[in-house]
Design a protein around this motif. Structure first.
Motif, short mmCIF file in Angstrom:
data_model
loop_
_atom_site.label_atom_id
_atom_site.label_comp_id
_atom_site.label_asym_id
_atom_site.label_seq_id
_atom_site.Cartn_x
_atom_site.Cartn_y
_atom_site.Cartn_z
N LYS A 9 -14.69 34.92 -14.37
CA LYS A 9 -13.59 34.78 -13.39
C LYS A 9 -12.26 34.60 -14.10
CE LYS A 9 -13.68 32.23 -9.48
NZ LYS A 9 -14.08 31.08 -8.63
N LEU A 10 -12.27 33.76 -15.12
CA LEU A 10 -11.03 33.51 -15.85
C LEU A 10 -10.55 34.77 -16.56
CD1 LEU A 10 -8.98 31.32 -16.84
CD2 LEU A 10 -10.44 31.09 -18.87
N LEU A 11 -11.47 35.48 -17.18
CA LEU A 11 -11.10 36.69 -17.92
C LEU A 11 -10.63 37.80 -16.99
CD1 LEU A 11 -13.95 36.77 -20.61
CD2 LEU A 11 -11.59 35.99 -20.89
N SER A 12 -11.10 37.75 -15.70
CA SER A 12 -10.67 38.78 -14.74
C SER A 12 -9.32 38.46 -14.10
CB SER A 12 -11.74 38.95 -13.66
OG SER A 12 -11.84 37.75 -12.87
N GLY A 13 -8.74 37.30 -14.42
CA GLY A 13 -7.42 36.94 -13.89
C GLY A 13 -7.44 36.27 -12.53
N ALA A 14 -8.52 35.57 -12.18
CA ALA A 14 -8.60 34.86 -10.89
C ALA A 14 -7.58 33.71 -10.86
CB ALA A 14 -10.01 34.32 -10.68
N PRO A 15 -7.19 33.27 -9.66
CA PRO A 15 -6.20 32.19 -9.56
C PRO A 15 -6.70 30.91 -10.21
CG PRO A 15 -6.50 33.29 -7.44
CD PRO A 15 -7.59 33.81 -8.35
N LEU A 16 -5.77 30.20 -10.86
CA LEU A 16 -6.06 28.93 -11.51
C LEU A 16 -5.82 27.78 -10.54
CD1 LEU A 16 -4.32 29.63 -14.96
CD2 LEU A 16 -6.69 30.09 -14.27
N PHE B 44 -10.84 25.09 -18.75
CA PHE B 44 -11.19 25.61 -20.08
C PHE B 44 -10.35 26.84 -20.38
CE2 PHE B 44 -13.69 27.82 -16.97
CZ PHE B 44 -13.74 29.13 -17.42
N SER B 45 -10.41 27.24 -21.61
CA SER B 45 -9.86 28.52 -22.06
C SER B 45 -11.01 29.31 -22.69
CB SER B 45 -8.74 28.30 -23.08
OG SER B 45 -8.29 29.54 -23.61
N ALA B 46 -11.05 30.60 -22.46
CA ALA B 46 -12.17 31.41 -22.98
C ALA B 46 -11.65 32.78 -23.40
CB ALA B 46 -13.26 31.55 -21.93
N ALA B 47 -12.32 33.33 -24.40
CA ALA B 47 -11.97 34.69 -24.87
C ALA B 47 -13.22 35.31 -25.48
CB ALA B 47 -10.85 34.63 -25.90
N PRO B 48 -13.38 36.62 -25.36
CA PRO B 48 -14.55 37.29 -25.96
C PRO B 48 -14.43 37.32 -27.49
CG PRO B 48 -13.08 38.90 -24.96
CD PRO B 48 -12.52 37.57 -24.61
N LEU B 49 -15.56 37.16 -28.16
CA LEU B 49 -15.63 37.19 -29.63
C LEU B 49 -16.33 38.49 -30.04
CD1 LEU B 49 -15.18 35.65 -32.31
CD2 LEU B 49 -17.47 34.68 -32.00
N GLN C 236 -4.31 24.21 -18.03
CA GLN C 236 -5.02 25.47 -18.21
C GLN C 236 -4.06 26.63 -18.45
OE1 GLN C 236 -7.66 26.68 -15.00
NE2 GLN C 236 -9.19 27.30 -16.53
N ARG C 237 -2.93 26.63 -17.74
CA ARG C 237 -1.95 27.70 -17.95
C ARG C 237 -1.34 27.61 -19.35
NH1 ARG C 237 -0.57 30.79 -13.72
NH2 ARG C 237 -1.20 30.09 -11.64
N LEU C 238 -1.01 26.37 -19.77
CA LEU C 238 -0.40 26.21 -21.08
C LEU C 238 -1.35 26.62 -22.21
CD1 LEU C 238 1.50 22.79 -20.69
CD2 LEU C 238 2.51 25.07 -20.91
N SER C 239 -2.63 26.39 -22.05
CA SER C 239 -3.61 26.65 -23.12
C SER C 239 -4.45 27.88 -22.86
CB SER C 239 -4.52 25.42 -23.30
OG SER C 239 -3.76 24.26 -23.54
N LEU C 240 -3.98 28.75 -21.99
CA LEU C 240 -4.80 29.90 -21.59
C LEU C 240 -5.10 30.83 -22.77
CD1 LEU C 240 -6.12 30.89 -19.01
CD2 LEU C 240 -4.12 32.36 -18.61
N GLY C 241 -4.17 30.95 -23.76
CA GLY C 241 -4.36 31.86 -24.90
C GLY C 241 -4.99 31.21 -26.11
N LEU C 242 -5.37 29.91 -26.00
CA LEU C 242 -5.92 29.21 -27.16
C LEU C 242 -7.24 29.84 -27.62
CD1 LEU C 242 -5.79 26.88 -29.18
CD2 LEU C 242 -6.89 25.43 -27.44
N ALA C 243 -8.14 30.13 -26.77
CA ALA C 243 -9.43 30.70 -27.14
C ALA C 243 -9.25 32.09 -27.76
CB ALA C 243 -10.34 30.78 -25.92
N ALA C 244 -8.31 32.88 -27.23
CA ALA C 244 -8.06 34.21 -27.80
C ALA C 244 -7.52 34.11 -29.22
CB ALA C 244 -7.08 34.97 -26.90
N ASP D 286 -22.66 28.17 -17.98
CA ASP D 286 -22.63 29.23 -16.96
C ASP D 286 -21.46 30.16 -17.25
OD1 ASP D 286 -22.87 30.79 -14.74
OD2 ASP D 286 -22.17 29.27 -13.32
N LEU D 287 -21.75 31.45 -17.34
CA LEU D 287 -20.71 32.42 -17.68
C LEU D 287 -19.93 32.93 -16.45
CD1 LEU D 287 -22.51 34.57 -20.40
CD2 LEU D 287 -20.88 32.70 -20.71
N GLY D 288 -20.35 32.51 -15.25
CA GLY D 288 -19.62 32.97 -14.05
C GLY D 288 -18.16 32.56 -14.07
N PRO D 289 -17.80 31.27 -14.27
CA PRO D 289 -16.40 30.88 -14.35
C PRO D 289 -15.67 31.57 -15.50
CG PRO D 289 -17.78 28.95 -13.99
CD PRO D 289 -18.70 30.10 -14.28
N VAL D 290 -16.38 31.84 -16.63
CA VAL D 290 -15.75 32.51 -17.76
C VAL D 290 -15.30 33.91 -17.36
CG1 VAL D 290 -16.12 33.37 -20.12
CG2 VAL D 290 -17.06 31.15 -19.44
#
Length: 498
Positions: free
Chosen positions: A118-125, A141-146, A44-52, A112-116
């Motif tokens: 959380k990830l975008l707010s910088g919660a611990p992985l 997962f990796s997620a980014a707003p479109l 997850q750390r390695l692919s964190l910027g993939l969605a962006a 469910d958008l709750g984990p999304v």
């Protein structure tokens, strides 16, 4: 005992082996789980910027909305380059708007958008989100707003360990991991079991030795106790439960050995007592029978004086038999607990004076002096009055019969240790050395003759005296004193204040 120990050993071994296997299984499970969590966090750390990076691709959008052809083309290229990822476009409500899953693989149409958030707010992985290809599963997962036209249009949602990743891991590593895990568990369990059995053997060695000692005691009896003394002494050291058990068994064996020796001694004394009583009864009975038979056979030839002498001798022997029989009966009652002391408080000096009165005539007939030596201020004693009177009577009777004419018998009373010490002495010849050890355990008949021709005897009087004093928690001793004959000493306890 061996079967019991084997059963205990097997039970301990089985319980230990089961616990060891459970612990190994739990350890392997925790290790696998920890490794999985670590792997997901790294991915997850390695692919964190993939969605962006995907969301920044302007080819996905066109003036009317999503370019479905461009989206599908991009998703196919991405999944061809990295088959482990699965890319989805989500609406603002989490509904899946675009995806490249094969037909029939998509199991849910909303994420469910709750984990999304959380990830975008910088919660611990690691953070796990819904897996669209599983009804209830979650994956990192990796997620980014479109954005479209400067406004949020949805989210790019990339599952980083998709179906292809799971299938590849299962096919390539399942057998190897399972085999490695089983070998590791087996090796750890075997080594742990061997170590545990060795520890059990060391820990339970005192128990095995104690079991062997008990078994030898069971088979060999009292004779084995002396040989087991060093082992029991060693097992008694320490403060653990086995040491306490060893101490208890050692104390029990010592008590049993002491009681056995005492019982053996008492049995031997009782046998000797009965043998001596039988012998001492046979002698006067033989004499009595002989004189009576002589009187019968020579009735016509004996003059009056001879007939009277024979009758007096026979009567003396008859008295001796009667006295022995009475004393044997009295001793038996004392030995078997038929008679119990009924204690009361009384002045021992008064009892001595009363007993002196009973023997005044006998002492005067032999020109003997009865002398009381009573210290002033004696405490009151607590004892059975009748039994203590019998003790003094037997001692004075023996002293008068074994003291020559003109001799002296002294009864001395002294206060000592809260009670009264009694000493009866005479000026007779004393008791020969060969008889001193046996006078309190068997009938003693000393040399010397009376006018009636009977032997001077102590009979069972001293045996009865000793037994009476034992019932009072006291004892009698033969004391050596210069210028004295036989000297007997005992003590009676003082009466406690009520």
């Amino acid at each position: 005992m061996t079967m019991a120990w084997a059963t205990l050993s097997r039970r301990l071994s089985v319980v230990f082996a089961v616990l060891l296997l459970v612990c190994c299984g739990a350890s392997v499970w925790l290790q696998v789980r920890s490794n999985g969590m670590h792997e997901r966090e790294v991915v997850q750390r390695l692919s964190l910027g993939l969605a962006a990076h995907i969301a920044e691709n302007s080819e996905l959008m066109k003036p009317g909305g999503l370019d479905q052809a461009a989206v599908k083309d991009l998703f196919d290229k991405l999944m061809a380059v990295n088959p482990s990822v699965e890319v989805y476009l989500l609406g603002l409500d989490g509904r899946i708007e675009a995806q490249a899953a094969p037909p029939g693989h998509l199991k849910r149409d909303r994420v469910d958008l709750g984990p999304v958030r959380k990830l975008l707010s910088g919660a611990p992985l690691p953070i796990a989100g819904d897996d669209p290809r599983s009804p209830s599963g979650t994956k990192v997962f990796s997620a980014a707003p479109l954005q479209m036209g400067g406004r949020d249009a949805g989210y790019v949602y990339v599952v980083l360990q998709g179906e292809d990743h799971d299938a590849l891991v299962a096919n390539v590593a399942a057998d190897n991991v399972l085999r490695t895990t089983l070998w590791a568990m087996g090796l750890v369990a075997l080594l742990g079991l061997l170590a545990g059995l060795a520890a059990f053997r060391l820990i339970t060695r005192p128990l095995r030795e104690l079991t062997a000692a008990v078994k030898r005691f069971e088979s060999e009896g009292i004779a084995s106790l002396e040989g087991e003394a060093p082992t029991l002494e060693r097992l008694s050291r320490g403060s653990d439960e086995i040491a306490q058990l060893g101490q208890a068994f050692a104390q029990m064996t010592r008590r049993i050995a002491e009681q056995w020796r005492e019982l053996t001694l008492q049995d031997q004394q009782r046998r000797e007592l009965f043998a001596n009583i039988s012998h001492d009864l046979r002698t006067p009975l033989t004499s009595l029978h002989g004189y009576l038979e002589t009187l019968l056979l020579k009735a016509g030839t004996l003059d009056e004086a001879e007939r009277r002498r024979y009758l007096e001798i026979a009567l003396g022997q008859s008295r001796k038999v009667g006295r022995l029989a009475q004393e044997a009966f009295e001793l038996a009652r004392l030995e078997y607990g038929v008679v119990k002391p009924e204690k009361e408080s009384f002045a021992l000096a008064d009892l001595v004076q009363d007993v002196f009165q009973k023997f005044e005539l006998a002492a005067e007939a032999r020109h003997q002096r009865l002398k009381p030596d009573i210290a002033p201020g004696l405490p009151v004693v607590s004892a059975d009055l009748g039994m203590i009177e019998r003790v003094l009577t037997n001692l004075l009777d023996n002293a008068i019969r074994h003291t020559p004419e003109g001799g002296e018998i002294v009864v001395q009373l002294r206060a000592e240790n809260g009670g009264v010490t009694v000493q009866v002495s005479d000026t007779g010849p004393g008791i020969p050395g060969e008889l001193q050890k046996a006078i309190f355990t068997r009938p003693v008949f000393m040399s010397g003759s009376r006018a009636d021709g009977t032997a001077s005897s102590g009979g069972l009087g001293l045996v009865i005296v000793k037994r009476i004093l034992q019932l009072h928690g006291s004892d009698i001793r033969l004391v050596q004193q210069a210028d004295k004959g036989a000297v007997f000493r005992f003590q009676l306890g003082g009466a406690t204040a009520g």
